[in-house]
Design a protein around this motif. Sequence first.
Motif, PDB file in Angstrom:
ATOM      1  N   UNK A   1      47.209  46.366  46.342  1.00 53.96           N
ATOM      2  CA  UNK A   1      47.561  45.111  45.672  1.00 53.96           C
ATOM      3  C   UNK A   1      46.981  45.108  44.262  1.00 53.96           C
ATOM      4  N   UNK A   2      47.799  45.317  43.281  1.00 46.64           N
ATOM      5  CA  UNK A   2      47.290  45.276  41.913  1.00 46.64           C
ATOM      6  C   UNK A   2      47.552  43.898  41.352  1.00 46.64           C
ATOM      7  N   UNK A   3      46.546  43.127  41.286  1.00 46.30           N
ATOM      8  CA  UNK A   3      46.735  41.788  40.762  1.00 46.30           C
ATOM      9  C   UNK A   3      45.523  41.421  39.921  1.00 46.30           C
ATOM     10  N   UNK A   4      45.553  40.204  39.421  1.00 45.20           N
ATOM     11  CA  UNK A   4      44.528  39.723  38.512  1.00 45.20           C
ATOM     12  C   UNK A   4      43.116  39.899  39.086  1.00 45.20           C
ATOM     13  N   UNK A   5      42.966  39.597  40.348  1.00 39.79           N
ATOM     14  CA  UNK A   5      41.628  39.633  40.944  1.00 39.79           C
ATOM     15  C   UNK A   5      41.051  41.045  40.918  1.00 39.79           C
ATOM     16  N   UNK A   6      41.897  42.033  41.146  1.00 38.65           N
ATOM     17  CA  UNK A   6      41.410  43.419  41.130  1.00 38.65           C
ATOM     18  C   UNK A   6      40.916  43.796  39.736  1.00 38.65           C
ATOM     19  N   UNK A   7      41.709  43.460  38.728  1.00 41.91           N
ATOM     20  CA  UNK A   7      41.300  43.848  37.379  1.00 41.91           C
ATOM     21  C   UNK A   7      40.070  43.054  36.927  1.00 41.91           C
ATOM     22  N   UNK A   8      39.992  41.793  37.343  1.00 44.78           N
ATOM     23  CA  UNK A   8      38.813  41.003  36.977  1.00 44.78           C
ATOM     24  C   UNK A   8      37.545  41.557  37.622  1.00 44.78           C
ATOM     25  N   UNK A   9      37.673  42.022  38.855  1.00 43.66           N
ATOM     26  CA  UNK A   9      36.506  42.523  39.572  1.00 43.66           C
ATOM     27  C   UNK A   9      35.940  43.767  38.889  1.00 43.66           C
ATOM     28  N   UNK A  10      36.839  44.532  38.252  1.00 41.15           N
ATOM     29  CA  UNK A  10      36.376  45.758  37.608  1.00 41.15           C
ATOM     30  C   UNK A  10      35.795  45.530  36.213  1.00 41.15           C
ATOM     31  N   UNK A  11      36.027  44.358  35.668  1.00 41.39           N
ATOM     32  CA  UNK A  11      35.497  44.089  34.332  1.00 41.39           C
ATOM     33  C   UNK A  11      33.977  43.894  34.370  1.00 41.39           C
ATOM     34  N   UNK A  12      33.328  44.071  33.219  1.00 37.93           N
ATOM     35  CA  UNK A  12      31.895  43.780  33.219  1.00 37.93           C
ATOM     36  C   UNK A  12      31.707  42.256  33.268  1.00 37.93           C
ATOM     37  N   UNK A  13      30.559  41.813  33.815  1.00 36.60           N
ATOM     38  CA  UNK A  13      30.367  40.379  34.084  1.00 36.60           C
ATOM     39  C   UNK A  13      30.620  39.471  32.872  1.00 36.60           C
ATOM     40  N   UNK A  14      30.207  39.898  31.688  1.00 39.93           N
ATOM     41  CA  UNK A  14      30.411  39.040  30.506  1.00 39.93           C
ATOM     42  C   UNK A  14      31.887  38.881  30.189  1.00 39.93           C
ATOM     43  N   UNK A  15      32.583  39.984  30.249  1.00 37.26           N
ATOM     44  CA  UNK A  15      34.021  39.973  29.974  1.00 37.26           C
ATOM     45  C   UNK A  15      34.729  39.115  31.025  1.00 37.26           C
ATOM     46  N   UNK A  16      34.278  39.268  32.275  1.00 36.70           N
ATOM     47  CA  UNK A  16      34.908  38.505  33.352  1.00 36.70           C
ATOM     48  C   UNK A  16      34.717  37.002  33.119  1.00 36.70           C
ATOM     49  N   UNK A  17      33.502  36.608  32.724  1.00 39.44           N
ATOM     50  CA  UNK A  17      33.256  35.191  32.478  1.00 39.44           C
ATOM     51  C   UNK A  17      34.109  34.662  31.337  1.00 39.44           C
ATOM     52  N   UNK A  18      34.287  35.478  30.317  1.00 36.22           N
ATOM     53  CA  UNK A  18      35.097  34.977  29.199  1.00 36.22           C
ATOM     54  C   UNK A  18      36.568  34.880  29.599  1.00 36.22           C
ATOM     55  N   UNK A  19      37.024  35.797  30.467  1.00 37.27           N
ATOM     56  CA  UNK A  19      38.401  35.684  30.965  1.00 37.27           C
ATOM     57  C   UNK A  19      38.550  34.425  31.831  1.00 37.27           C
ATOM     58  N   UNK A  20      37.561  34.186  32.673  1.00 34.73           N
ATOM     59  CA  UNK A  20      37.624  32.995  33.541  1.00 34.73           C
ATOM     60  C   UNK A  20      37.615  31.706  32.718  1.00 34.73           C
ATOM     61  N   UNK A  21      36.822  31.728  31.656  1.00 36.56           N
ATOM     62  CA  UNK A  21      36.755  30.586  30.755  1.00 36.56           C
ATOM     63  C   UNK A  21      38.147  30.290  30.185  1.00 36.56           C
ATOM     64  N   UNK A  22      38.807  31.356  29.806  1.00 31.19           N
ATOM     65  CA  UNK A  22      40.133  31.214  29.234  1.00 31.19           C
ATOM     66  C   UNK A  22      41.121  30.688  30.279  1.00 31.19           C
ATOM     67  N   UNK A  23      40.989  31.190  31.505  1.00 28.70           N
ATOM     68  CA  UNK A  23      41.876  30.724  32.582  1.00 28.70           C
ATOM     69  C   UNK A  23      41.708  29.208  32.779  1.00 28.70           C
ATOM     70  N   UNK A  24      40.446  28.738  32.757  1.00 28.45           N
ATOM     71  CA  UNK A  24      40.201  27.298  32.907  1.00 28.45           C
ATOM     72  C   UNK A  24      40.781  26.527  31.733  1.00 28.45           C
ATOM     73  N   UNK A  25      40.568  27.053  30.537  1.00 27.71           N
ATOM     74  CA  UNK A  25      41.082  26.359  29.344  1.00 27.71           C
ATOM     75  C   UNK A  25      42.611  26.277  29.363  1.00 27.71           C
ATOM     76  N   UNK A  26      43.236  27.368  29.785  1.00 29.62           N
ATOM     77  CA  UNK A  26      44.706  27.365  29.869  1.00 29.62           C
ATOM     78  C   UNK A  26      45.213  26.304  30.835  1.00 29.62           C
ATOM     79  N   UNK A  27      44.424  26.054  31.872  1.00 28.59           N
ATOM     80  CA  UNK A  27      44.813  25.031  32.864  1.00 28.59           C
ATOM     81  C   UNK A  27      44.301  23.652  32.459  1.00 28.59           C
ATOM     82  N   UNK A  28      43.715  23.553  31.286  1.00 30.67           N
ATOM     83  CA  UNK A  28      43.141  22.300  30.785  1.00 30.67           C
ATOM     84  C   UNK A  28      42.060  21.750  31.716  1.00 30.67           C
TER      85      UNK A  28
END
Length: 148
Positions: A1-28
């Motif tokens: 299953x290649x999906x967002x969660x897999x790629x996020x898990x492989x990112x370094x923690x700082x990068x992952x947090x900034x991606x998550x931040x963006x996901x929250x912002x996109x959802x307002x």
Amino acid sequence: MHDLIESLRQENPDKRLSTLKKILQDKKIRVSHQRLLILDYLITHPIHPTAEKIFKDLKSKDPVISQATVYNSLNLFVNHKLVKELDFNMVSKRYEFKRPSHGHFICESCGKIKDLEILDMQKPDILKDYTIDTIEVIYRGLCPDCKE
Ligand SMILES: [Zn+2]
Ligand SMILES: [Zn+2]
């Protein structure tokens, strides 16, 4: 299953947090440290945890986190379709970061829940005039550890 969660898990923690931040912002959704912690936990712990388990594990990292914050954040994420709430007829609901349709295996003995990819989730002919929102596939039995 290649999906967002897999790629996020492989990112370094700082990068992952900034991606998550963006996901929250996109959802307002207002970004908070604790909301990020909860999402990050779900991504790095694909074990379909209960809210209690999330709270217990995060409490050791962030002593000020409250049970209410965990419950409220989970509800908020579920409403925004970021997180899926799973009711397996167990004592408590389970949560997972939203990912493409998949089935689950549940061990009747230890309660372990495993994701499994179902390639052929087709709509049966008898439902051709129906609108289907979700298909749930659950296998129950014993995991290899419990079989012994
Ligand atoms: Zn087991
Ligand atoms: Zn799952």
